[in-house]
Design an enzyme around this catalytic site. Structure first.
Site, PDB file in Angstrom:
ATOM      1  CG  HIS A   2      -0.493   0.218   2.491  1.00  0.00           C
ATOM      2  ND1 HIS A   2      -0.122  -0.802   3.335  1.00  0.00           N
ATOM      3  CD2 HIS A   2      -0.255   1.362   3.177  1.00  0.00           C
ATOM      4  CE1 HIS A   2       0.313  -0.288   4.475  1.00  0.00           C
ATOM      5  NE2 HIS A   2       0.236   1.011   4.406  1.00  0.00           N
TER       6      HIS A   2
ATOM      7  CG  ASP B  38      -0.025  -4.055   2.560  1.00  0.00           C
ATOM      8  OD1 ASP B  38       0.429  -3.458   1.557  1.00  0.00           O
ATOM      9  OD2 ASP B  38      -0.295  -3.477   3.636  1.00  0.00           O
TER      10      ASP B  38
ATOM     11  CB  SER C 286       3.011   1.671   6.072  1.00  0.00           C
ATOM     12  OG  SER C 286       1.732   1.746   6.606  1.00  0.00           O
TER      13      SER C 286
END
Ligand SMILES: *[C@@H]1O[C@H](CO)[C@@H](O)[C@H](O)[C@H]1NC(C)=O
Ligand SMILES: *[C@@H]1O[C@H](CO)[C@@H](O)[C@H](O)[C@H]1NC(C)=O
Length: 264
Positions: A74, A124, A216
């Site tokens: 992402h 992801d 992230s």
């Protein structure tokens, strides 16, 4: 849980923050993290996406070889021209930091997993291929890949990143970290009550600290006795507004060893 509710949860609480905060305060922490020291996390990478030469968003990444950096899908799923990567960095505001190296890599060198999806996040994971060999030194080192057959349940590990120090708060200049315990998928699933929970997730046991937006793609790793680290996961998402005492979900790297191998 309904699909709509999942979507809301993820849209609101995904870790990736698109715009960098201008008012970073180095004294503040991730969410209850600790200041990292130079050479403590030599496999940690920071990068920002460049759109028409302007930085947009910041994520973590992990060096796994002299040509490959792993991160979350992402972080790289939107349109951009290039990424500016920082290696050997603790203070991302200091270009002249000893040991720090920056590189700009074109988007053509980036591979997002072909089955990546959001809402909920699946597969992801992404990798950034470096056009030349990264030179390793005490500031820049790879993390080892995990064992394909190990779950690492209840193992002591560590997470690190430049994510927000409080929900919607600033992102620090100084790399933050905290020690974690790997949660079993069974316990994590029970705590989260999601409608799907693939084995390719790996969770952090709830504690007094948590990753937040901007963390992230960053590492969940275990420390080996010889000073090296083994990468278990890359940060994917959290539930709630970066609340402590809530599990955080990482993409389980051991589920993607075959996928990674084709790029080595
Ligand atoms: C991990 O800890 C949980 C809770 O204490 C326990 O139920 C489980 O058996 C442990 N798993 C392993 C592999 O040690
Ligand atoms: C994290 O764990 C390591 C290894 O056990 C230890 O040396 C370090 O002091 C711990 N850090 C914090 C902030 O608890």
């Amino acid at each position: 849980m309904s699909q709509l509710k999942w979507q809301l949860v993820i849209v609101i609480f995904l870790l990736y923050q698109r715009s960098l905060s201008a008012q970073d305060t180095p004294s503040k922490r991730i969410v209850k993290g600790f200041n990292a020291d130079p050479k403590q996390f030599p496999y940690q990478v920071y990068f920002t996406n460049l759109v028409d030469s302007y930085p947009s968003g910041g994520c973590g990444g992990v060096i796994i070889s002299n040509r490959i950096v792993l991160t979350a899908g992402h972080c790289l799923s939107r349109k951009f021209d290039a990424v500016e990567m920082y290696f050997g960095t603790v203070d991302r505001s200091n270009k002249r930091e000893v040991g720090q190296q920056r590189l700009i890599i074109k988007s053509t060198n980036i591979v997002v997993h072909q089955d990546y999806q959001a809402h909920p996040y699946l597969n992801d994971i992404a990798l950034i291929r470096l056009p030349a060999d990264l030179l390793f030194d005490e500031y820049i080192q790879p993390a080892k890949l995990p064992d394909a057959n190990e779950l690492y349940e209840n193992e002591s590990a560590v997470v690190s990143g430049w994510g927000q120090t409080s929900f919607n708060g600033p992102q620090p200049n100084r790399l933050q970290y905290y020690n974690v315990t790997v949660y079993s998928n069974e316990e994590c699933k029970n705590k989260l009550v999601p409608y799907i929970f693939p084995s390719s997730y790996i969770c952090l046991k709830p504690s007094q600290s948590t990753p937040c937006h901007g963390d992230s793609g960053g590492p969940l790793a275990i420390r080996n006795e010889d000073g090296t680290h083994t990468l278990l996961g890359v940060a994917s998402f959290v539930f709630g507004p970066c609340e402590i005492n809530t599990p955080a979900v990482y993409t389980r790297v051991s589920s993607y060893l075959q996928w990674i191998k084709q790029f080595e």
